[in-house]
Write a protein that holds these residues in place. Sequence first.
Motif, short mmCIF file in Angstrom:
data_model
loop_
_atom_site.label_atom_id
_atom_site.label_comp_id
_atom_site.label_asym_id
_atom_site.label_seq_id
_atom_site.Cartn_x
_atom_site.Cartn_y
_atom_site.Cartn_z
N GLN A 79 33.62 28.71 36.74
CA GLN A 79 35.21 27.66 36.85
C GLN A 79 36.11 28.06 37.48
OE1 GLN A 79 36.94 27.26 32.99
NE2 GLN A 79 37.86 24.54 33.86
N GLN A 80 36.64 29.08 37.67
CA GLN A 80 37.86 29.47 38.93
C GLN A 80 37.11 29.73 40.22
OE1 GLN A 80 38.66 33.67 38.30
NE2 GLN A 80 40.69 33.35 39.59
N ALA A 81 35.55 29.47 40.25
CA ALA A 81 35.46 29.16 41.62
C ALA A 81 35.15 28.14 42.20
CB ALA A 81 34.30 30.21 41.71
N LEU A 82 34.89 27.61 41.43
CA LEU A 82 34.29 25.97 41.33
C LEU A 82 35.96 25.20 41.65
CD1 LEU A 82 31.98 25.23 39.62
CD2 LEU A 82 32.11 25.90 41.92
N THR A 83 37.17 25.60 40.49
CA THR A 83 37.96 24.95 40.87
C THR A 83 39.16 24.71 41.72
OG1 THR A 83 38.60 25.40 38.33
CG2 THR A 83 40.78 24.61 39.74
N GLY A 84 38.92 26.33 42.67
CA GLY A 84 40.18 26.84 43.46
C GLY A 84 39.29 26.25 44.68
N ALA A 85 37.74 26.43 44.93
CA ALA A 85 37.18 26.16 46.02
C ALA A 85 37.22 23.98 46.63
CB ALA A 85 35.90 25.54 45.63
N PRO B 2 41.24 29.34 28.01
CA PRO B 2 40.63 27.76 28.77
C PRO B 2 41.22 26.58 28.11
CG PRO B 2 39.15 29.79 26.80
CD PRO B 2 40.32 30.39 27.17
N LYS B 3 42.56 26.79 28.00
CA LYS B 3 43.94 25.80 27.83
C LYS B 3 43.90 25.34 28.69
CE LYS B 3 47.56 24.11 25.41
NZ LYS B 3 48.51 24.66 25.96
N LEU C 83 39.70 11.45 46.33
CA LEU C 83 38.60 12.16 47.18
C LEU C 83 37.32 12.47 46.06
CD1 LEU C 83 41.07 14.85 47.37
CD2 LEU C 83 40.28 13.75 49.25
N PRO C 84 36.01 12.92 46.65
CA PRO C 84 34.92 13.35 46.08
C PRO C 84 34.79 13.90 45.20
CG PRO C 84 34.38 13.85 48.05
CD PRO C 84 36.28 13.46 48.07
N LEU C 85 35.30 15.64 44.96
CA LEU C 85 34.79 16.69 44.12
C LEU C 85 36.14 16.44 43.02
CD1 LEU C 85 34.52 18.80 47.28
CD2 LEU C 85 32.78 17.98 46.25
N ARG C 86 35.41 17.15 42.16
CA ARG C 86 35.96 17.47 41.04
C ARG C 86 36.21 18.92 40.58
NH1 ARG C 86 37.05 13.25 42.28
NH2 ARG C 86 37.44 11.45 41.12
N ALA C 87 37.01 19.35 39.78
CA ALA C 87 37.07 20.44 39.17
C ALA C 87 36.21 20.59 37.77
CB ALA C 87 38.09 21.40 38.86
N PRO C 88 35.67 21.49 37.01
CA PRO C 88 34.93 21.50 35.86
C PRO C 88 35.35 21.88 34.38
CG PRO C 88 34.22 23.33 37.15
CD PRO C 88 35.05 22.62 38.11
N PHE C 89 35.88 22.20 33.61
CA PHE C 89 36.59 22.14 32.19
C PHE C 89 35.19 23.11 32.33
CE2 PHE C 89 37.51 17.62 33.17
CZ PHE C 89 39.20 17.82 32.94
N SER C 90 36.26 24.12 31.07
CA SER C 90 35.29 25.13 30.55
C SER C 90 34.22 24.87 29.81
CB SER C 90 36.66 25.86 29.39
OG SER C 90 36.79 25.27 28.34
N ASP C 91 34.02 23.27 29.28
CA ASP C 91 32.86 23.01 28.24
C ASP C 91 31.94 22.54 29.10
OD1 ASP C 91 34.20 20.78 28.77
OD2 ASP C 91 34.27 20.05 26.30
#
Length: 96
Positions: A6-12, A52-53, A71-79
């Motif tokens: 999640q951290q890597a994808l959000t940062g990306a 997670p919160k 913008l097309p990309l989205r950050a994932p959630f913990s679930d």
Amino acid sequence: MNEADQQALTGAVIKEHRLDLGQLWLEFVSLGGDASEGVIRDYCAGETSLPPKERDALAQAVNEHCAAEGLPLRAPFSDSLLFLLHPQRTDPYSSK
């Protein structure tokens, strides 16, 4: 989804769209996040972790900003399920 993914994808997503971390932090706080701006910067750089919160509040702030800007990309959630983000191939040696 595990924390590191999640951290890597959000940062990306933040890096790809060149999002302003100061603005994201303000949106994060308005969504109930309570980490400092410095902690959010460190998290996005992969230097610290968040519960997670807090990760989900940041993902929501990123996603709202991306949606507003088209913008097309989205950050994932913990679930979020990682395999839904990246469908698995039936043959691990295939490029299809």
